[in-house]
Design an enzyme around this catalytic site. Sequence first.
Site, PDB file in Angstrom:
ATOM      1  N   ARG A 236       0.857  -1.176   0.000  1.00 39.92           N
ATOM      2  CA  ARG A 236       0.000   0.000   0.000  1.00 39.92           C
ATOM      3  C   ARG A 236       0.897   1.231   0.000  1.00 39.92           C
ATOM      4  NH1 ARG A 236      -3.612  -2.422  -1.812  1.00 39.92           N
ATOM      5  NH2 ARG A 236      -5.669  -2.870  -0.898  1.00 39.92           N
ATOM      6  N   GLU A 265      -2.643   8.004  -3.640  1.00 44.27           N
ATOM      7  CA  GLU A 265      -3.177   7.460  -4.887  1.00 44.27           C
ATOM      8  C   GLU A 265      -4.615   7.916  -5.131  1.00 44.27           C
ATOM      9  OE1 GLU A 265      -3.820   2.880  -6.379  1.00 44.27           O
ATOM     10  OE2 GLU A 265      -2.065   3.324  -5.152  1.00 44.27           O
ATOM     11  N   HIS A 283      -0.812   0.856 -10.391  1.00 42.83           N
ATOM     12  CA  HIS A 283      -1.464  -0.154  -9.551  1.00 42.83           C
ATOM     13  C   HIS A 283      -1.921  -1.359 -10.381  1.00 42.83           C
ATOM     14  CE1 HIS A 283      -3.450  -0.515  -5.365  1.00 42.83           C
ATOM     15  NE2 HIS A 283      -3.305  -1.712  -5.887  1.00 42.83           N
TER      16      HIS A 283
END
Length: 316
Positions: A236, A265, A283
């Site tokens: 993450r 993000e 991602h």
Amino acid sequence: MKKILIARPLPKEVTEALKGCEVTVREETAPLSGEEMRAALRDYDGVMPTLGDAFSAEVFADVPEPRCKILANFGVGYNHIDAAAARAAGVEVTNTPGAVTDATADVAMTLMLMSVRRAAEGERLVRSGAWAGWHPTQMLGLHLTGKRVGIVGMGRIGQAIARRCHYGFEMQVSYFNRSEKDLDFPATRVESLTVLAEAVDVLVIAVPGGGETRHLIDEAVLGAMQPHAHLINIARGDVVQEAALIEALQAGRIGGAGLDVYEFEPKVPQALRDLDNVVLLPHLGTAAHEVRVDMGLMAVANLQAFIDGEAPPNRV
């Protein structure tokens, strides 16, 4: 008949798999807004949320007696859901462990190779039209085979990455984890994260997101890394203190980085985008059709169990 909300467009194999319920598929790709999340808790019996759908304590507080009884998260990471607040509201939370393991490990290896061999930088050079041809000292990178890799977080994904490193690239594996792991490949557990960072050529982040791991990779850890070493993050974004990473990359204090996730993000700082010594992916960790179908069907299995009055198989 129970009403189910699927929060994002998904392959038809997933959206058409639920039986004995009324399914609504939200067609927008952006995360649910605060009002949409509150409406989902009020108006549906079950929801399949995913990354970015921030079911926070505040959201649950605004819907004290939700109709929704299950959040079947599409993904293994669920730090966007306040699981304790959900439980207090009588809402079960499930996830999709296992389905994402190999795909995420593959992207970790992609980032490792792209970063150490300067592949993204080289691709930009060719596209620019400025490449003057091969010569012996052109874009010299780091040879991955035989190097030492440090894995931060030796869960399913960390182990899958370590296996690829050991068996595919003859790398020496060290790891940082809360407990010793019984592994089917040689690896050394290191009890200090900074000691691990000092010792390895590539440091790979594979821990869950959440409050306990936020900024785990901070200025001290980055400062401990060797000048040629590379940082890889497929976990993450907020596990890494992004500002400290940018500073280390700008100053050349580490060899490079490969990122699939970002602290804020989808915002990626211009300072990161301006650097040649970092590989930036959007991602892509689980972005393969088969994997997304497997993830979706696992989330469906959790929802179907709820619909059928049974215990969901993947409670968190």
